[in-house]
Design a protein around this motif. Structure first.
Motif, short mmCIF file in Angstrom:
data_model
loop_
_atom_site.label_atom_id
_atom_site.label_comp_id
_atom_site.label_asym_id
_atom_site.label_seq_id
_atom_site.Cartn_x
_atom_site.Cartn_y
_atom_site.Cartn_z
N ASN A 270 27.58 72.43 25.13
CA ASN A 270 28.78 72.81 25.88
C ASN A 270 28.32 73.04 27.31
O ASN A 270 27.70 74.06 27.62
CB ASN A 270 29.42 74.08 25.30
CG ASN A 270 30.67 74.49 26.05
OD1 ASN A 270 30.83 74.21 27.24
ND2 ASN A 270 31.58 75.16 25.37
N MET A 271 28.61 72.06 28.18
CA MET A 271 28.08 72.10 29.53
C MET A 271 28.64 73.26 30.34
O MET A 271 27.97 73.76 31.25
CB MET A 271 28.33 70.77 30.24
CG MET A 271 27.67 69.56 29.56
SD MET A 271 25.88 69.77 29.35
CE MET A 271 25.34 69.68 31.07
N ASN A 272 29.84 73.71 30.02
CA ASN A 272 30.42 74.86 30.74
C ASN A 272 29.54 76.09 30.59
O ASN A 272 29.45 76.91 31.51
CB ASN A 272 31.82 75.17 30.22
CG ASN A 272 32.80 74.05 30.45
OD1 ASN A 272 32.60 72.93 29.98
ND2 ASN A 272 33.88 74.32 31.17
N LYS B 109 23.14 78.06 35.56
CA LYS B 109 21.79 78.09 34.96
C LYS B 109 20.96 76.95 35.54
O LYS B 109 21.48 75.93 35.98
CB LYS B 109 21.88 77.95 33.44
CG LYS B 109 22.51 79.15 32.75
CD LYS B 109 22.44 79.02 31.24
CE LYS B 109 23.03 80.28 30.58
NZ LYS B 109 22.97 80.19 29.10
N ASP B 110 19.64 77.16 35.54
CA ASP B 110 18.72 76.11 35.99
C ASP B 110 18.47 75.15 34.84
O ASP B 110 18.12 75.58 33.73
CB ASP B 110 17.39 76.73 36.45
CG ASP B 110 17.55 77.52 37.74
OD1 ASP B 110 18.28 77.05 38.63
OD2 ASP B 110 16.96 78.62 37.83
N ILE B 111 18.64 73.87 35.11
CA ILE B 111 18.37 72.87 34.09
C ILE B 111 17.48 71.77 34.67
O ILE B 111 17.49 71.53 35.89
CB ILE B 111 19.64 72.26 33.49
CG1 ILE B 111 20.40 71.41 34.51
CG2 ILE B 111 20.56 73.34 32.93
CD1 ILE B 111 21.59 70.67 33.91
N LEU C 285 23.02 74.25 37.99
CA LEU C 285 24.31 73.60 37.76
C LEU C 285 25.42 74.53 38.24
O LEU C 285 25.54 75.67 37.77
CB LEU C 285 24.48 73.29 36.28
CG LEU C 285 25.75 72.52 35.88
CD1 LEU C 285 25.72 71.10 36.43
CD2 LEU C 285 25.91 72.51 34.36
N VAL C 286 26.23 74.07 39.21
CA VAL C 286 27.29 74.92 39.76
C VAL C 286 28.69 74.34 39.55
O VAL C 286 29.68 74.96 39.94
CB VAL C 286 27.07 75.20 41.26
CG1 VAL C 286 25.81 76.04 41.46
CG2 VAL C 286 27.01 73.91 42.06
N ILE D 239 16.78 67.23 28.38
CA ILE D 239 17.47 68.25 29.19
C ILE D 239 16.93 69.62 28.77
O ILE D 239 17.06 70.02 27.61
CB ILE D 239 18.99 68.18 29.02
CG1 ILE D 239 19.51 66.85 29.58
CG2 ILE D 239 19.67 69.37 29.71
CD1 ILE D 239 21.01 66.70 29.53
N THR D 240 16.31 70.28 29.73
CA THR D 240 15.73 71.61 29.47
C THR D 240 16.56 72.67 30.16
O THR D 240 16.85 72.56 31.36
CB THR D 240 14.27 71.67 29.97
OG1 THR D 240 13.51 70.63 29.33
CG2 THR D 240 13.65 73.02 29.65
N VAL D 241 16.95 73.69 29.39
CA VAL D 241 17.75 74.78 29.91
C VAL D 241 16.87 76.01 30.02
O VAL D 241 16.20 76.41 29.05
CB VAL D 241 18.96 75.07 28.99
CG1 VAL D 241 19.82 76.18 29.59
CG2 VAL D 241 19.77 73.81 28.77
N LYS D 242 16.85 76.61 31.21
CA LYS D 242 16.00 77.80 31.41
C LYS D 242 16.83 79.06 31.31
O LYS D 242 18.01 79.06 31.59
CB LYS D 242 15.32 77.71 32.80
CG LYS D 242 14.36 76.52 32.90
CD LYS D 242 13.71 76.47 34.26
CE LYS D 242 12.77 75.27 34.39
NZ LYS D 242 12.17 75.18 35.72
#
Length: 264
Positions: free
Chosen positions: A30-32, A37-39, A233-234, A261-264
């Motif tokens: 869920n991209m929202n 967040k930094d990706i 991501l804004v 795709i890495t989510v921090k």
């Protein structure tokens, strides 16, 4: 956490704001929920959406050979006036063409960077408008097949745009328009064979996108060339991911690329 998969256009849910989902074979995001967040996006390889081979993508998620063979990339996709399934004439795959072309289609007006005319299958409303980043849209004609929608769009192109300025759309450099007035103004130019399908009375659909910050000078990310990119991501609009440093990434135009795709 890192997710890997082949890119296809983001799935969407019509709500306020629009909800976006990046769907992989074994995961979905869920991209929202990733906003602010930094990706990190890292290119892994190619994977043609038809044959699955690791061959450079040519267009629409297909390698060059598949692009010129599969019915999903035939000329009538982009130029609906070339549709011939209603005549029983095959282009690449008549069964597929009948399934797609011989169903209700909508000719619409959408305002993303300017007012434009477009065509979509009825069951793709409002998805098509979301994918184009339109903040308002209205149906003007509903016809029984793709050919009639195409010839109607072709006629109206003489009086209204048929392209979106993606930079202007992403900058949110837009003005509200009265699409009901536009619809009435264009009614006289609808071709004879489609006049009976004109929609007499309906209202605009308004769309709200999950964007915290619009880019002042959007710069498009070429992930194959860069190999890797990291940023905050804004926003999400159309099929674009918007990052804090004005970088934008068009997910749909990168279909067929396998990425981490890495989510921090």
């Amino acid at each position: 956490m890192t997710y890997q998969g082949v890119l296809t256009k983001m799935e969407t849910e019509f709500s306020q704001p629009i909800q976006y989902y990046l769907v992989f074979e074994n995961d979905f995001l869920n991209m929202n929920q990733l906003l602010n967040k930094d990706i990190t996006i890292q290119f892994v390889k190619y994977q043609c959406l038809n044959c699955g081979l690791d061959i450079p993508i040519y267009r629409q998620g297909f390698d060059k050979q598949c692009f010129y063979e599969v019915p999903q990339a035939a000329d009538w996709i982009m130029r609906p006036e070339l549709s011939k399934a209603h005549l029983g004439i095959e282009d690449r795959d008549l069964e597929f063409e009948k399934k797609v072309q011989l169903q209700p289609h909508i000719v619409y007006l959408a305002n993303s960077s300017n007012v434009k005319v477009g065509v979509t299958r009825k069951n793709q409303v409002p998805t098509r408008w979301i994918d184009q980043g339109a903040h308002e849209a209205i149906e003007i004609v509903e016809v029984p097949n793709r050919y009639l929608a195409g010839v109607t769009e072709l006629a109206l192109k003489n009086y209204v745009a048929d392209k979106t300025n993606w930079r202007k759309m992403l900058k949110n450099d837009i003005e509200d328009e009265n699409l009901v007035e536009w619809r009435e103004r264009l009614k006289q130019y609808i071709p004879v064979e489609a006049k009976d399908y004109f929609i007499e009375s309906n209202t605009e659909t308004n769309l709200e996108f999950p964007v915290y910050k619009y880019p002042e000078k959007p710069k498009s990310l070429n992930i194959v060339k860069e190999q890797q990119y990291s940023g905050k991501l804004v926003g999400i609009k159309g099929q674009y991911l918007i990052f804090e440093d004005n970088t934008v990434f068009n997910v749909r135009s990168n279909e067929g690329l396998v990425v981490d795709i890495t989510v921090k």
